[in-house]
Design a protein around this motif. Structure first.
Motif, short mmCIF file in Angstrom:
data_model
loop_
_atom_site.label_atom_id
_atom_site.label_comp_id
_atom_site.label_asym_id
_atom_site.label_seq_id
_atom_site.Cartn_x
_atom_site.Cartn_y
_atom_site.Cartn_z
N PHE A 1 22.91 -3.16 -22.97
CA PHE A 1 22.87 -2.86 -21.54
C PHE A 1 24.12 -3.46 -20.94
O PHE A 1 24.30 -4.69 -20.96
CB PHE A 1 21.61 -3.43 -20.88
N ILE A 2 25.00 -2.61 -20.43
CA ILE A 2 26.30 -3.07 -19.93
C ILE A 2 26.21 -3.29 -18.42
O ILE A 2 25.70 -2.42 -17.69
CB ILE A 2 27.38 -2.03 -20.30
N LEU A 3 26.71 -4.43 -17.96
CA LEU A 3 26.68 -4.72 -16.52
C LEU A 3 27.47 -3.68 -15.76
O LEU A 3 28.65 -3.49 -16.00
CB LEU A 3 27.30 -6.09 -16.23
N VAL A 4 26.83 -3.00 -14.83
CA VAL A 4 27.52 -2.01 -14.01
C VAL A 4 27.52 -2.51 -12.56
O VAL A 4 28.57 -2.80 -11.99
CB VAL A 4 26.88 -0.62 -14.15
N LYS A 5 26.32 -2.64 -11.99
CA LYS A 5 26.21 -3.14 -10.61
C LYS A 5 25.13 -4.22 -10.63
O LYS A 5 23.95 -3.92 -10.81
CB LYS A 5 25.85 -1.98 -9.68
N LEU B 1 34.31 0.67 -7.96
CA LEU B 1 34.51 0.24 -9.35
C LEU B 1 33.27 0.46 -10.20
O LEU B 1 33.36 0.92 -11.33
CB LEU B 1 34.93 -1.24 -9.37
N TYR B 2 32.07 0.16 -9.62
CA TYR B 2 30.86 0.28 -10.45
C TYR B 2 30.64 1.70 -10.94
O TYR B 2 30.10 1.92 -12.02
CB TYR B 2 29.61 -0.29 -9.75
N GLU B 3 31.10 2.68 -10.15
CA GLU B 3 30.96 4.07 -10.63
C GLU B 3 31.88 4.35 -11.81
O GLU B 3 31.52 5.06 -12.74
CB GLU B 3 31.28 5.06 -9.50
N TRP B 4 33.10 3.77 -11.74
CA TRP B 4 34.03 3.95 -12.87
C TRP B 4 33.47 3.29 -14.12
O TRP B 4 33.60 3.83 -15.22
CB TRP B 4 35.40 3.36 -12.51
N LEU C 1 24.23 6.09 -9.53
CA LEU C 1 24.50 5.73 -10.93
C LEU C 1 23.55 6.45 -11.88
O LEU C 1 23.92 6.78 -13.01
CB LEU C 1 24.42 4.21 -11.11
N ARG C 2 22.32 6.69 -11.43
CA ARG C 2 21.37 7.47 -12.25
C ARG C 2 22.00 8.80 -12.66
O ARG C 2 21.85 9.25 -13.79
CB ARG C 2 20.08 7.67 -11.44
N VAL D 1 12.37 3.80 -7.35
CA VAL D 1 12.13 5.20 -7.69
C VAL D 1 13.40 5.90 -8.17
O VAL D 1 13.40 6.64 -9.15
CB VAL D 1 11.54 5.91 -6.46
N HIS D 2 14.52 5.62 -7.49
CA HIS D 2 15.75 6.35 -7.79
C HIS D 2 16.39 5.97 -9.12
O HIS D 2 17.32 6.62 -9.57
CB HIS D 2 16.79 6.13 -6.68
N PHE D 3 15.92 4.88 -9.71
CA PHE D 3 16.49 4.46 -10.99
C PHE D 3 15.92 5.27 -12.15
O PHE D 3 16.44 5.25 -13.25
CB PHE D 3 16.22 2.96 -11.23
N PHE D 4 14.80 5.98 -11.87
CA PHE D 4 14.14 6.75 -12.92
C PHE D 4 14.63 8.21 -12.92
O PHE D 4 15.05 8.72 -11.89
CB PHE D 4 12.62 6.73 -12.70
N ASN D 5 14.52 8.84 -14.07
CA ASN D 5 14.78 10.27 -14.15
C ASN D 5 13.49 11.04 -13.87
O ASN D 5 12.41 10.45 -13.75
CB ASN D 5 15.30 10.64 -15.55
#
Lengths: 309, 309
Positions: free
Chosen positions: B165-169, B188-191, B226-227, B251-255
């Motif tokens: 699990f890579i740190l993004v945000k 940056l977090y999107e990149w 990010l999802r 909720v938004h973190f789930f697909n």
């Protein structure tokens, strides 16, 4: 501790640090054999081999150098046994009067960063007793999480008079992927460098801050800019030697007082006996090869600094 | 391992992970006393106390949860002894069928990253023998050094069928200091998120990649973006509960398949007995309080996901 680091550098006339990053394949056969005979081909055997290897290198070089930088990953790969060897190495280098920079690249937030800081630089309370875990003098820290990740380290450093080197511009080829991206006209590493100066401003030693930065020897032009962005921060410079950095590249990392930078070499020193240049020493006398490589490195950097005057 | 994680989540109907981050002041008095009586107020005593604490919590919750996430800093603060407790905890959780996410936030370059990967996820060669150190199933990794820092981890993950699990945000208040800075019109977090998707594309499990991301519950709107940036990456979501994240934020973190995220709670579960809500259990029955808190957390998230349908 920054004062002690600087005084060690001035005493030895050597702005360098030896990276004690012992891969098992750097350790000469005769040491491995002896350790495996005693502990088997086990994590304990591996840990003993790297500890014996480190000890001989430290014994052969400690009078020439101000500091060492053990890379904890090389110990952690052997689990708990490897970490015992890390601790032994830190303690032994202290006995020899060396400053120890724990290259741990930790970084988290709040109480978690505080736990790392306590474990590596501070003391931890157990019941009514104060205990100490790894006890390095400096630690390297990753800035990606921002001030929340750095502040708990700085707080412990203030209590203990210890220091940090915060990753700003790393020496690897792909470090630019994120670090060089332009934000409001300037690369990310400059913004991080500015923060390092800010975090360091309220934790000053006599002439430099306790809070330093990591900037790779492989990016001398960026080093030149960062030197000015963080005038009071010591710069730990990896990437010399095996990674391609040369003495002449290093000039811009120093200030006009001849201070401000400390250059790391790991493989180039500890595995010197494997280079053609030092092959004459042979694996038996690997530590003497390391000593010769230290002398050559100091010479290379001094000459470059002299020429730049 | 991503397949096992998903299957565990489906079996338990609980997209959660319990953060085994034992601060000594979470450990009830009676456990501390017993450990200190046996080992003294020493690093060994502290390590025994956190191990006994962990064991009871795991025993009381393992049938309800798919995974645990021990934060290594909380063990590392007690040095080598603490790291023995870390290893015991990892091994014990495996015995109980749990997936273990080592929250180690390591990150370095080349052979150094490889050494971390080997120590935490892989195997290390000692002479002609293959040894194993910490043996987690997933590790968290810091992306600041770019692809050079991640690739050695991915390589070991491919060999071992393990994941990252890579740190993004990150979930902390100042995570935006660098992570939110705008580069070519996007933060940056999107990149970094885009890179996670790229790094993960060639190490796929059945439906999700072995390479996931960390995105804090405290930033639900960014989680939503990010999802979509990393549709095949599992998102490890810290910051629920004690840090302020709520079920509805998640909720938004789930697909749409109901998968794709796993929510961490540490303090909220392991120190539940200290909350008014669970005070009735008392310090003696702290593990039952943790079990009740797990049930409530699963309920909170399920309700939120149900409502969002």
């Amino acid at each position: 501790m920054i004062n002690k680091l600087i005084s060690n550098i001035q005493k030895t006339n050597a702005p360098i640090v030896v990276g004690l990053d012992p891969m098992l394949n750097y350790v000469p056969e005769h040491i491995q054999k002896k350790s495996f005979a005693e502990y088997g081909e086990t994590l304990e055997g591996a840990a003993d081999a790297i500890w014996q290897f480190n000890k001989e290198i430290v014994d052969a070089t400690y009078d020439l150098i101000p500091a060492v930088k053990p890379q904890i990953a090389m110990y952690e790969q052997f689990g708990v046994e490897g970490l015992k060897a890390f601790q032994k190495t830190v303690d032994y280098c202290h006995e020899k009067g060396l400053v120890v920079i724990g290259d741990v690249k930790r970084g988290d937030i709040g109480s978690t960063s505080a736990a790392y800081a306590v474990g590596h630089l501070g003391k931890v309370q157990v019941g009514n007793t104060i205990c100490q875990a790894f006890n390095e003098d400096f630690a390297t820290v990753n800035p990606y999480l921002g001030t929340d990740g750095i502040k708990p380290f700085v707080d412990i450093c203030k209590e203990e008079k210890k220091g940090l080197f915060i990753l700003v511009k790393t020496s690897n080829p792909s470090s630019g992927e994120f670090q060089d991206r332009i934000i409001d006209g300037r690369p990310l590493y400059e913004w991080v460098g500015e923060k390092v100066a800010e975090w360091g401003a309220d934790h000053m030693g006599d002439s430099y801050s306790y809070i330093g930065a990591v900037v790779g020897a492989t990016y001398p032009e960026m080093g030149k800019v960062l030197r000015k962005v963080m005038p009071k921060s010591y710069i730990l410079v990896p990437g010399y030697g095996a990674q391609g950095g040369k003495g002449a590249d290093l000039v811009h990392f120093f200030n006009e007082d001849g201070l401000g930078a400390i250059v790391n070499s790991s493989r180039g020193i500890i595995a010197a006996y494997k280079q053609e240049k030092y092959a004459k020493f042979g694996a038996e006398h690997f530590a003497e090869a390391s000593r010769a490589a230290v002398i050559d490195m100091v010479e290379d950097i001094s000459t470059a600094l002299e020429r730049a005057k």
